[in-house]
Structures are given as C-alpha cells and as structure tokens.
Design a protein around this motif. Structure first.
Motif, PDB file in Angstrom:
ATOM      1  N   THR A   1      89.972   8.812 -27.843  1.00  0.00           N
ATOM      2  CA  THR A   1      89.181   9.462 -28.894  1.00  0.00           C
ATOM      3  C   THR A   1      87.753   8.910 -28.937  1.00  0.00           C
ATOM      4  O   THR A   1      87.438   7.894 -28.308  1.00  0.00           O
ATOM      5  N   VAL A   2      86.929   9.569 -29.708  1.00  0.00           N
ATOM      6  CA  VAL A   2      85.555   9.076 -29.886  1.00  0.00           C
ATOM      7  C   VAL A   2      85.569   7.718 -30.582  1.00  0.00           C
ATOM      8  O   VAL A   2      84.703   6.863 -30.332  1.00  0.00           O
ATOM      9  N   VAL A   3      86.582   7.474 -31.412  1.00  0.00           N
ATOM     10  CA  VAL A   3      86.705   6.164 -32.068  1.00  0.00           C
ATOM     11  C   VAL A   3      87.034   5.091 -31.035  1.00  0.00           C
ATOM     12  O   VAL A   3      86.490   3.974 -31.083  1.00  0.00           O
ATOM     13  N   ASP A   4      87.928   5.427 -30.095  1.00  0.00           N
ATOM     14  CA  ASP A   4      88.259   4.461 -29.033  1.00  0.00           C
ATOM     15  C   ASP A   4      86.992   4.035 -28.286  1.00  0.00           C
ATOM     16  O   ASP A   4      86.784   2.848 -28.012  1.00  0.00           O
ATOM     17  N   MET A   5      86.188   5.012 -27.948  1.00  0.00           N
ATOM     18  CA  MET A   5      84.977   4.710 -27.178  1.00  0.00           C
ATOM     19  C   MET A   5      83.976   3.924 -28.017  1.00  0.00           C
ATOM     20  O   MET A   5      83.346   2.973 -27.538  1.00  0.00           O
ATOM     21  N   ALA A   6      83.836   4.308 -29.292  1.00  0.00           N
ATOM     22  CA  ALA A   6      82.923   3.582 -30.183  1.00  0.00           C
ATOM     23  C   ALA A   6      83.366   2.127 -30.319  1.00  0.00           C
ATOM     24  O   ALA A   6      82.532   1.204 -30.297  1.00  0.00           O
ATOM     25  N   GLU A   7      84.673   1.916 -30.449  1.00  0.00           N
ATOM     26  CA  GLU A   7      85.185   0.545 -30.599  1.00  0.00           C
ATOM     27  C   GLU A   7      84.904  -0.291 -29.346  1.00  0.00           C
ATOM     28  O   GLU A   7      84.492  -1.448 -29.448  1.00  0.00           O
ATOM     29  N   LYS A   8      85.121   0.319 -28.184  1.00  0.00           N
ATOM     30  CA  LYS A   8      84.899  -0.444 -26.945  1.00  0.00           C
ATOM     31  C   LYS A   8      83.421  -0.812 -26.782  1.00  0.00           C
ATOM     32  O   LYS A   8      83.088  -1.920 -26.362  1.00  0.00           O
TER      33      LYS A   8
ATOM     34  N   THR B   1      80.022  14.600 -32.478  1.00  0.00           N
ATOM     35  CA  THR B   1      81.393  15.019 -32.168  1.00  0.00           C
ATOM     36  C   THR B   1      82.409  14.086 -32.824  1.00  0.00           C
ATOM     37  O   THR B   1      83.190  13.425 -32.132  1.00  0.00           O
ATOM     38  N   PRO B   2      82.408  13.999 -34.159  1.00  0.00           N
ATOM     39  CA  PRO B   2      83.414  13.161 -34.821  1.00  0.00           C
ATOM     40  C   PRO B   2      84.820  13.712 -34.575  1.00  0.00           C
ATOM     41  O   PRO B   2      84.978  14.895 -34.266  1.00  0.00           O
ATOM     42  N   HIS B   3      85.834  12.854 -34.730  1.00  0.00           N
ATOM     43  CA  HIS B   3      87.215  13.257 -34.417  1.00  0.00           C
ATOM     44  C   HIS B   3      87.854  14.068 -35.538  1.00  0.00           C
ATOM     45  O   HIS B   3      88.931  14.615 -35.372  1.00  0.00           O
ATOM     46  N   ARG B   4      87.213  14.108 -36.687  1.00  0.00           N
ATOM     47  CA  ARG B   4      87.722  14.907 -37.803  1.00  0.00           C
ATOM     48  C   ARG B   4      86.537  15.172 -38.749  1.00  0.00           C
ATOM     49  O   ARG B   4      85.469  14.562 -38.612  1.00  0.00           O
ATOM     50  N   GLN B   5      86.781  16.058 -39.725  1.00  0.00           N
ATOM     51  CA  GLN B   5      85.683  16.416 -40.618  1.00  0.00           C
ATOM     52  C   GLN B   5      85.263  15.218 -41.480  1.00  0.00           C
ATOM     53  O   GLN B   5      84.083  14.979 -41.679  1.00  0.00           O
TER      54      GLN B   5
ATOM     55  N   GLY C   1      76.339   4.727 -31.099  1.00  0.00           N
ATOM     56  CA  GLY C   1      76.227   6.152 -30.769  1.00  0.00           C
ATOM     57  C   GLY C   1      77.429   6.492 -29.903  1.00  0.00           C
ATOM     58  O   GLY C   1      77.657   5.826 -28.880  1.00  0.00           O
ATOM     59  N   ALA C   2      78.231   7.446 -30.306  1.00  0.00           N
ATOM     60  CA  ALA C   2      79.459   7.754 -29.559  1.00  0.00           C
ATOM     61  C   ALA C   2      79.682   9.259 -29.532  1.00  0.00           C
ATOM     62  O   ALA C   2      79.502   9.934 -30.545  1.00  0.00           O
TER      63      ALA C   2
END
Lengths: 309, 77
Positions: A49-56, A81-85, A135-136
């Motif tokens: 997910t975009v969160v996974d990439m942001a965390e890394k 491109t957030p993973h949810r609203q 930035g992700a």
C-alpha cells in the motif's frame, strides 16, 4: 530558520519497462521513450500500500539521520493517491511509527504535495519540533482504472520519499521557500473519485512552464543570486522536456539539473524527495546553494532555496 | 507593425513542420508547434508585440491557429 536533517526514499522492486507497456498498447517501445523520456518505472506489489511505501521511506530517513520516531514533533504526508478517503496516510503512518500526541495530517495534492508538505513543515517546526515530511504515491493503482490511456499510463511510477525538518540551521538549511496556487485551471489536471486521470497536457505544460519560470526567477531575485550560483537543481520529476525548457530559459547549466525521471517515471508527490535522496547518495549535494521546485494539480507550485553545508 | 506578418514570422522561425497556407488551420494537429514550442512562441510574441499574456489567458485553445493568435494580440494592442 529551518533545516532538513536528511532524506530517505523507498522504491518498489518490480520494474515496468517500455516493452511491457508497448505490448499492451500496440506501440513501439521507442515511441514511449520518445514521447516521455522514461525507460522504466517501479510498481508496488499487489499487497503493497501507499502506507507501506511511506513507512519504508520514513524509516530509511530516520535511520540515516539517527533519529528515533519518538523525537518527532509532527508528521505531514503529501499524496494524491491515499489508500482511503479518510483518515489519511499520515494517520496510518503515525500508528505504525508508534508516536501519539503529535499532529499528523495529509496534504492531498498530486505532484506538488511533497513540496507543500515541506513548506508547511518549515513553518510549523519552530512550534512543534522536528517534523517528518513524506511524499508517497501509488500511481499504479489509479492508472490501472479502465479505460487505460497510453499517453498517461506511460508516465507514472510508484514510490515514496521523506525528510525531517527541524528548527535552526543544519546540513541543508532552508533559506527561502514559497508555495503558490491558482485554481483557474483546476479541471485541466484532475481525477474524480474512482475515475481515470483527466489531463489537458498542453495546458498543464504551458502553465507549469510559465509558473515554474516565474517562481524560480523571483526566488533568485529575492536572494540576489544568478542561476549559475546554484550547484544543484532538484525538480519534481514530471517531464524531461519541461525541465530542459525551464532550465534553458533561466540559464541553468544542464548538468546541474538532477534527473532520475528516466528510471522511475513521474512518482508525483514522492519524486522531489526521491531525487534529493539519490542526489545526496551520488555525491551531488555539495556545499553551496541548491534549489527545489515543484508543480502539480490544483494548480500548485513553489520553489525553495537551500544552503548545503 | 503588421501583427499577422509578425505572428507568421515568429511561428516560421520555430516551426517543426511547414506553416499551413490556411491561417485557420490548427498548428497543433499539423505538427507545426507542440506545447513546448507554444511556450517559446508566446514568450517571443510578448517581447515582439509588447503585450503580456496573463497566466489566466495562457491556454492552447486561444492560440491554436494563426488567426486566433492574431486576433488575440490585435485585441490587446
């Protein structure tokens, strides 16, 4: 006065080359290269997910500067491109980093989101302490929507970049930064919920060209510098021809413009920090002045003057 | 100054394909100029004709043909 303590980036392993896209769209790989100057892009794994990439990217940045997440005073994530609203990527990132009680919020802007997050952090860090800026983007997810359009599908890649902004001077001091917006052309670069990218390419290029030139000219004039006084130019990696044209108009020596667009495509809000991370790793962030600049949907744009120690 | 002559010369100086004889023909679909060329063309015409094109009016549809470009600058001279 604020300073960037360090950068970090994450790029997914999967590489999407022009041959694969050419086969999908029934064109020659050479057409894609000629059209956008991009050779490869990175694509997130299906479960990534975009969160996974942001965390890394965030952890890479924190590790590089030797800072514990607990020392942070805030988290700002720029993404289109957030993973949810809601809540945003920043909320999930805060959960994963285990730092409660500090403000965490998204700046929902494609392409220019990373830069706006940086500019906001510069304003807030004096009050809140060191701010993690990320930035992700997971562009592949939104570009997969049907109908796929080759002119836009070839442009984008996934990734994340990060930096930490703290009060005072530091390795990369922010001497001047300004963000601007113009809603006149809001519909010329947009994406409705669940829909495909709407891009009036000619208008976007014209506006980006004009606004980046103005922003950078004013930045140099405010600080009594010539383009040749700047050692490194870090642009949002949007379009090779756009960056070349802006560079030529301002008299920027071509070899001072950092370019990784051919390898990663346009990673939207992530591109500026991915570029900074790589520029630093390649030894191109040398003592003296550097400039960051970005442009994106909204339309939003801005530029920053940095002093590298 | 003959604005039409100035516009045609400015386009010819940077054209990537022959300038069509018909001034109402699209410069984009004919491959005469692209987005990047249009930016340079606008910058050059602003200087030559002494007319500043505001950002809000800088949209390709206004400048797609010789006729449209001439009309735009004539109205602002």
């Amino acid at each position: 006065m604020a300073a960037i303590k360090g950068f970090g980036a994450y790029l997914p392993e999967q590489v999407l080359d022009n041959a694969a896209l050419a086969a999908e769209f029934g064109v020659e790989p050479a057409w894609i290269l000629q059209a956008c100057g991009i050779e490869t892009r990175r694509v997130a794994a299906p479960e990534e997910t975009v969160v996974d990439m942001a965390e890394k990217a965030a952890r890479a940045c924190l590790e590089r500067i030797g800072m514990e997440a607990g020392a942070l005073g805030g988290i700002i994530v720029g993404t289109g491109t957030p993973h949810r609203q809601f809540p945003g990527v920043s909320a999930s990132l805060q959960q994963r980093l285990g730092v409660v009680g500090i403000p965490a919020f998204d700046i929902h802007l494609a392409s220019v989101g990373g830069f706006f997050a940086l500019a906001t952090a510069v304003e807030l860090c004096e009050r809140y302490g060191p701010i993690l800026v990320v930035g992700a983007e997971r562009m592949s997810q939104v570009m997969a929507r049907e109908p796929r359009v080759k002119e836009s599908a070839i442009l984008f890649g996934d990734g994340a970049g990060a930096c930490v902004v703290a009060p005072g001077e530091g390795p990369v001091t922010v001497l001047d930064i300004k963000m601007q917006s113009d809603g006149t052309f809001v519909d010329d670069l947009s994406m409705e919920f669940g829909s495909t990218l709407n891009m009036n390419g000619r208008t976007v290029i014209l506006q980006a060209n004009r606004k980046l030139r103005q922003s950078l000219t004013e930045l140099l004039e405010r600080n009594k510098l010539a383009a040749t006084d700047v050692n490194l130019w870090l642009f949002h990696q949007a379009n090779v021809n756009l960056l070349k044209q802006v560079g030529q108009a301002l008299g920027i020596p071509e070899d001072r413009v950092f370019l990784n667009l051919p390898r990663y495509g346009n990673t939207s809000a992530a591109s500026l920090f991915i570029a900074a991370t790589e520029a630093q790793a390649e030894g191109r962030m040398n003592p003296g002045h550097a400039v960051m600049a970005a442009f994106g949907a909204g339309m939003g744009w801005g530029s920053a003057l940095l002093r590298v120690q | 100054m003959d604005i039409r002559a100035a516009v045609r010369k400015a386009i010819q100086d940077m054209a990537q394909a022959p300038l069509p004889a018909d001034d109402s023909a699209s410069l984009f679909t004919g491959g005469v100029i692209d987005s990047f060329g249009l930016m340079d063309l606008m910058t050059n015409l602003e200087e030559i004709l002494g007319v500043k094109v505001p950002d809000s009016e800088l949209m390709p549809s206004r400048f797609e043909t010789v006729d449209k470009i001439v009309a735009y600058f004539q109205a602002r001279k």
